[in-house]
Motif scaffolding. Structure first.
Motif, PDB file in Angstrom:
ATOM      1  N   ARG A  30       0.900  -1.125  -0.097  1.00 22.12           N
ATOM      2  CA  ARG A  30       0.099   0.229   0.056  1.00 22.12           C
ATOM      3  C   ARG A  30       0.741   1.256   0.050  1.00 22.12           C
ATOM      4  NH1 ARG A  30      -3.148  -3.319   3.590  1.00 22.12           N
ATOM      5  NH2 ARG A  30      -5.207  -3.805   2.338  1.00 22.12           N
ATOM      6  N   GLU A  88      -2.940  -1.724  -4.875  1.00 21.25           N
ATOM      7  CA  GLU A  88      -4.181  -1.942  -3.713  1.00 21.25           C
ATOM      8  C   GLU A  88      -4.862  -3.241  -3.653  1.00 21.25           C
ATOM      9  OE1 GLU A  88      -4.791   0.204  -1.115  1.00 21.25           O
ATOM     10  OE2 GLU A  88      -3.335   1.859  -1.700  1.00 21.25           O
ATOM     11  N   ARG A  89      -5.383  -3.660  -4.758  1.00 19.99           N
ATOM     12  CA  ARG A  89      -6.178  -4.787  -4.707  1.00 19.99           C
ATOM     13  C   ARG A  89      -5.228  -5.920  -4.361  1.00 19.99           C
ATOM     14  NH1 ARG A  89      -7.815  -2.216  -9.493  1.00 19.99           N
ATOM     15  NH2 ARG A  89      -6.503  -3.467 -10.846  1.00 19.99           N
ATOM     16  N   ASP A  92      -4.989  -6.115  -0.654  1.00 17.62           N
ATOM     17  CA  ASP A  92      -6.475  -6.439  -0.242  1.00 17.62           C
ATOM     18  C   ASP A  92      -6.364  -7.905  -0.308  1.00 17.62           C
ATOM     19  OD1 ASP A  92      -6.934  -3.679   0.449  1.00 17.62           O
ATOM     20  OD2 ASP A  92      -8.230  -3.657  -1.396  1.00 17.62           O
ATOM     21  N   THR A  93      -6.022  -8.543  -1.414  1.00 11.60           N
ATOM     22  CA  THR A  93      -6.128  -9.964  -1.710  1.00 11.60           C
ATOM     23  C   THR A  93      -5.217 -10.698  -0.727  1.00 11.60           C
ATOM     24  OG1 THR A  93      -6.956  -9.542  -3.789  1.00 11.60           O
ATOM     25  CG2 THR A  93      -5.818 -11.669  -3.059  1.00 11.60           C
ATOM     26  N   GLU A  95      -3.965  -9.751   2.435  1.00 10.13           N
ATOM     27  CA  GLU A  95      -4.347  -9.547   3.348  1.00 10.13           C
ATOM     28  C   GLU A  95      -5.259 -10.603   3.670  1.00 10.13           C
ATOM     29  OE1 GLU A  95      -4.137  -5.514   5.652  1.00 10.13           O
ATOM     30  OE2 GLU A  95      -6.147  -5.588   4.686  1.00 10.13           O
TER      31      GLU A  95
END
Length: 113
Positions: A30, A88-89, A92-93, A95
């Motif tokens: 990020r 960012e995607r 998120d994935t 995480e």
């Protein structure tokens, strides 16, 4: 015997069906995305250069080059933003995968107690 909490699950070892803990640092990803967004902002803010008052064939060539460079900077700003969005995607994935892995391992360890 004390029951371990979800946050205390060790990330070492392998979970049947999930394998090893998903490696990576979502916050570092990020941070890279944020840096790319700053670069995109700079590229998107490149002004159209003006060299008014200069009239010659060389001036016409230079104007065309500068116009092209500013347009390219604006175009590439969108590409850099798209790269930041992809990061960012991915964060998120990652995480979510890490959370799912820890939960599966926690459940497995609880079942062994």
């Amino acid at each position: 015997m004390r029951q371990m909490s979800f946050s205390e699950v060790s990330t070492s070892g392998s979970v049947p069906g999930l394998g090893a803990y998903p490696a990576g640092d979502a916050e570092a990803i990020r941070a890279t995305a944020a840096a790319l967004r700053r670069v995109a902002g700079t590229l998107g803010a490149v002004p159209q250069p003006s060299i008014g008052g200069w009239r010659s064939p060389a001036a016409s060539r230079i104007r065309a080059q500068l116009t092209g460079a500013a347009a390219a900077a604006h175009r590439h700003a969108g590409e850099v933003r798209a790269g930041a969005d992809a990061l960012e995607r991915a964060a998120d994935t990652l995480e979510a995968d890490q959370r799912q892995w820890r939960l599966a391992k926690w459940r497995m360890e609880l079942a062994e107690q």
